[in-house]
Design a protein around this motif. Structure first.
Motif, PDB file in Angstrom:
ATOM      1  N   ASP A 240      -5.558   7.017  -9.264  1.00  0.00           N
ATOM      2  CA  ASP A 240      -5.567   7.874  -8.075  1.00  0.00           C
ATOM      3  C   ASP A 240      -6.882   7.788  -7.307  1.00  0.00           C
TER       4      ASP A 240
ATOM      5  N   ASN B 156      -5.056  -1.911  -5.471  1.00  0.00           N
ATOM      6  CA  ASN B 156      -4.829  -0.514  -5.861  1.00  0.00           C
ATOM      7  C   ASN B 156      -3.667  -0.453  -6.838  1.00  0.00           C
TER       8      ASN B 156
ATOM      9  N   GLY C  34       0.830  -1.208   0.000  1.00  0.00           N
ATOM     10  CA  GLY C  34       0.000   0.000   0.000  1.00  0.00           C
ATOM     11  C   GLY C  34       0.860   1.252   0.000  1.00  0.00           C
ATOM     12  N   THR C  35       1.857   1.271   0.865  1.00  0.00           N
ATOM     13  CA  THR C  35       2.783   2.408   0.929  1.00  0.00           C
ATOM     14  C   THR C  35       3.586   2.519  -0.357  1.00  0.00           C
TER      15      THR C  35
ATOM     16  N   ARG D  40       2.893   6.301  -7.061  1.00  0.00           N
ATOM     17  CA  ARG D  40       1.954   7.285  -7.611  1.00  0.00           C
ATOM     18  C   ARG D  40       2.559   8.686  -7.564  1.00  0.00           C
ATOM     19  N   GLU D  41       3.274   9.009  -6.496  1.00  0.00           N
ATOM     20  CA  GLU D  41       3.919  10.322  -6.403  1.00  0.00           C
ATOM     21  C   GLU D  41       4.952  10.501  -7.515  1.00  0.00           C
TER      22      GLU D  41
ATOM     23  N   GLU E 153       1.524   4.102  -3.109  1.00  0.00           N
ATOM     24  CA  GLU E 153       1.417   5.550  -2.912  1.00  0.00           C
ATOM     25  C   GLU E 153       2.702   6.267  -3.322  1.00  0.00           C
ATOM     26  N   GLU E 154       3.837   5.707  -2.964  1.00  0.00           N
ATOM     27  CA  GLU E 154       5.131   6.298  -3.347  1.00  0.00           C
ATOM     28  C   GLU E 154       5.290   6.307  -4.872  1.00  0.00           C
TER      29      GLU E 154
END
Length: 144
Positions: free
Chosen positions: A142, A137, A87-88, A94-95, A91-92
């Motif tokens: 997003d 995900n 999950g983390t 995606r950034e 997110e990283e």
């Protein structure tokens, strides 16, 4: 450049108090024109009106240390063998993807330069290939 606008009525009221134009149509364009008219107007708008201006860097180097942290998130497993850091990691990633989409050239230390969505995806999928099939995900979504 990305603009984060405050609540519309509050911004309109603030502009009116400054004596700036507040037309019913194309208010945002009129606001920006007045804001960029002088350095004084720009400074006042940025510090007082609530508007936020984000200007992305042209280049960014994704350091080896950061890559090691991302790899550790990918490799981390629970005692039952389930991934725990994905999950983390997503997110990283995606950034990084958002930076590339905003026109930032991301240089992966010791690796490719990511300049397009496709370039980012090829690199991310090649490095973290199990994410696509094994995690709900996705790095390109997003809304998840």
């Amino acid at each position: 450049m990305q603009i984060q606008w405050p609540e519309h009525k509050a911004l309109r009221d603030w502009a009116r108090l400054q004596g700036w134009p507040t037309p019913w149509f194309n208010f945002e364009a009129a606001f920006l024109a007045k804001m960029f008219e002088s350095s004084v107007n720009f400074a006042r708008a940025v510090t007082e009106s609530g508007i936020e201006i984000h200007i992305p860097r042209q280049e960014y180097t994704l350091a080896t240390k950061k890559l090691q942290e991302l790899d550790a998130l990918y490799d981390e497993r629970s005692p039952s063998g389930q991934p725990v850091g994905w999950g983390t990691l997503v997110e990283e990633l995606r950034e990084i993807r958002r930076a590339v989409e905003a026109g930032v050239a991301v240089q992966v230390e010791g690796g490719p330069s990511l300049r397009t969505w496709q370039g980012f995806y090829s690199w991310a999928h090649g490095r973290y290939h199990m994410l696509e099939d094994g995690y709900d995900n996705w790095i390109g979504d997003d809304h998840a």
